[in-house]
Scaffold this motif. Structure first.
Motif, mmCIF file in Angstrom:
data_model
loop_
_atom_site.group_PDB
_atom_site.id
_atom_site.type_symbol
_atom_site.label_atom_id
_atom_site.label_comp_id
_atom_site.label_asym_id
_atom_site.label_seq_id
_atom_site.Cartn_x
_atom_site.Cartn_y
_atom_site.Cartn_z
ATOM 1 N N ALA A 12 0.858 -1.186 0.000
ATOM 2 C CA ALA A 12 0.000 0.000 0.000
ATOM 3 C C ALA A 12 0.891 1.231 0.000
ATOM 4 O O ALA A 12 1.996 1.225 0.541
ATOM 5 C CB ALA A 12 -0.904 0.006 1.222
ATOM 6 N N PHE A 13 0.410 2.274 -0.641
ATOM 7 C CA PHE A 13 1.045 3.581 -0.593
ATOM 8 C C PHE A 13 0.058 4.489 0.126
ATOM 9 O O PHE A 13 -0.982 4.844 -0.427
ATOM 10 C CB PHE A 13 1.364 4.095 -1.999
ATOM 11 C CG PHE A 13 2.413 3.287 -2.704
ATOM 12 C CD1 PHE A 13 3.750 3.365 -2.324
ATOM 13 C CD2 PHE A 13 2.067 2.431 -3.730
ATOM 14 C CE1 PHE A 13 4.725 2.611 -2.965
ATOM 15 C CE2 PHE A 13 3.033 1.674 -4.385
ATOM 16 C CZ PHE A 13 4.363 1.767 -3.999
ATOM 17 N N GLY A 14 0.362 4.782 1.377
ATOM 18 C CA GLY A 14 -0.575 5.534 2.203
ATOM 19 C C GLY A 14 -1.824 4.700 2.430
ATOM 20 O O GLY A 14 -1.742 3.534 2.828
ATOM 21 N N SER A 15 -2.971 5.249 2.122
ATOM 22 C CA SER A 15 -4.229 4.517 2.307
ATOM 23 C C SER A 15 -4.667 3.777 1.043
ATOM 24 O O SER A 15 -5.731 3.169 1.011
ATOM 25 C CB SER A 15 -5.331 5.481 2.745
ATOM 26 O OG SER A 15 -5.546 6.448 1.740
ATOM 27 N N THR A 16 -3.826 3.821 -0.005
ATOM 28 C CA THR A 16 -4.174 3.168 -1.272
ATOM 29 C C THR A 16 -3.533 1.792 -1.366
ATOM 30 O O THR A 16 -2.305 1.679 -1.439
ATOM 31 C CB THR A 16 -3.720 4.031 -2.477
ATOM 32 O OG1 THR A 16 -4.285 5.331 -2.354
ATOM 33 C CG2 THR A 16 -4.148 3.400 -3.786
ATOM 34 N N ASN A 17 -4.360 0.751 -1.347
ATOM 35 C CA ASN A 17 -3.869 -0.616 -1.547
ATOM 36 C C ASN A 17 -3.541 -0.816 -3.016
ATOM 37 O O ASN A 17 -4.403 -0.632 -3.869
ATOM 38 C CB ASN A 17 -4.945 -1.643 -1.141
ATOM 39 C CG ASN A 17 -4.703 -2.199 0.223
ATOM 40 O OD1 ASN A 17 -3.722 -1.871 0.864
ATOM 41 N ND2 ASN A 17 -5.610 -3.032 0.674
ATOM 42 N N VAL A 18 -2.302 -1.190 -3.302
ATOM 43 C CA VAL A 18 -1.878 -1.397 -4.687
ATOM 44 C C VAL A 18 -1.847 -2.888 -5.009
ATOM 45 O O VAL A 18 -2.275 -3.310 -6.075
ATOM 46 C CB VAL A 18 -0.499 -0.757 -4.935
ATOM 47 C CG1 VAL A 18 -0.018 -1.003 -6.348
ATOM 48 C CG2 VAL A 18 -0.545 0.738 -4.659
ATOM 49 N N LEU A 19 -1.334 -3.678 -4.081
ATOM 50 C CA LEU A 19 -1.267 -5.130 -4.253
ATOM 51 C C LEU A 19 -1.902 -5.789 -3.030
ATOM 52 O O LEU A 19 -1.589 -5.419 -1.901
ATOM 53 C CB LEU A 19 0.188 -5.593 -4.399
ATOM 54 C CG LEU A 19 0.968 -4.992 -5.573
ATOM 55 C CD1 LEU A 19 2.448 -5.309 -5.454
ATOM 56 C CD2 LEU A 19 0.412 -5.494 -6.900
ATOM 57 N N ASN A 20 -2.759 -6.768 -3.264
ATOM 58 C CA ASN A 20 -3.477 -7.400 -2.166
ATOM 59 C C ASN A 20 -3.392 -8.919 -2.286
ATOM 60 O O ASN A 20 -4.115 -9.527 -3.066
ATOM 61 C CB ASN A 20 -4.935 -6.923 -2.162
ATOM 62 C CG ASN A 20 -5.659 -7.337 -0.902
ATOM 63 O OD1 ASN A 20 -5.031 -7.689 0.088
ATOM 64 N ND2 ASN A 20 -6.975 -7.297 -0.943
#
Length: 172
Positions: A12-20
């Motif tokens: 995640a970058f900050g509150s943004t999940n990029v890979l889960n």
């Protein structure tokens, strides 16, 4: 046995999940392809595998050895992984030859080096600097540099996007 294993990668970058919880494996000789829209995390995942970015969670294994996960983090230069970047990542102050041979292992055979330069059509460009090259020429230099270390695995982030159609076929 899998050559590459990616297990439960989270980023995640900050509150943004990029890979889960990304998981996949590749056996020796297999090709893999990451597909997704712009901003979906493809480049981030490649950077995590190469060791240029750290995952928040998960593991990366190469040939049965843990490269990243838990308290383990193997530095990029110790991973034997080649990476061709979308934006070339050439050193502007180095010539084509110096860029290509930057990461060269001492054991890289002269014949292998010469073949790379020949196949990629770079022989006449060896004394030029990146700013003196077209985008396609810069891309070929980046490809040669990535392959110079004869990596165990080669990660490519849109490696052929700036090559002419005829050159794409030759390079492949």
């Amino acid at each position: 046995m899998e050559l590459l294993r990616v297990e439960n990668i989270v980023k995640a970058f900050g509150s943004t999940n990029v890979l889960n919880n990304v998981c996949f494996g590749l056996k020796p000789g297999e090709f893999g392809c990451l597909l997704g829209s712009s901003g979906s995390g493809k480049s981030t995942l490649l950077r995590i595998i190469a060791g240029l970015e750290m995952a928040d969670k998960g593991e990366v294994m190469l040939d049965g050895s843990l490269l990243a996960g838990g308290r383990v983090f193997v530095k990029p230069e110790k991973r034997n992984i080649g990476m061709i970047f979308q934006d070339y990542a050439l050193f502007p102050h180095l010539t084509v030859k110096q860029n290509i041979f930057f990461g060269k292992l001492n054991g890289t055979a002269d014949a292998y080096r010469e073949k790379l330069v020949e196949v990629l059509g770079l022989k006449a460009l060896l004394d030029r600097y990146p700013h003196q090259l077209s985008g396609g020429q810069q891309q070929r230099v980046a490809i040669a540099r990535s392959m110079m270390v004869n990596p165990q695995i080669l990660l490519m982030d849109e490696p052929f996007s700036n090559l002419d159609e005829w050159m794409k076929e030759d390079v492949r």
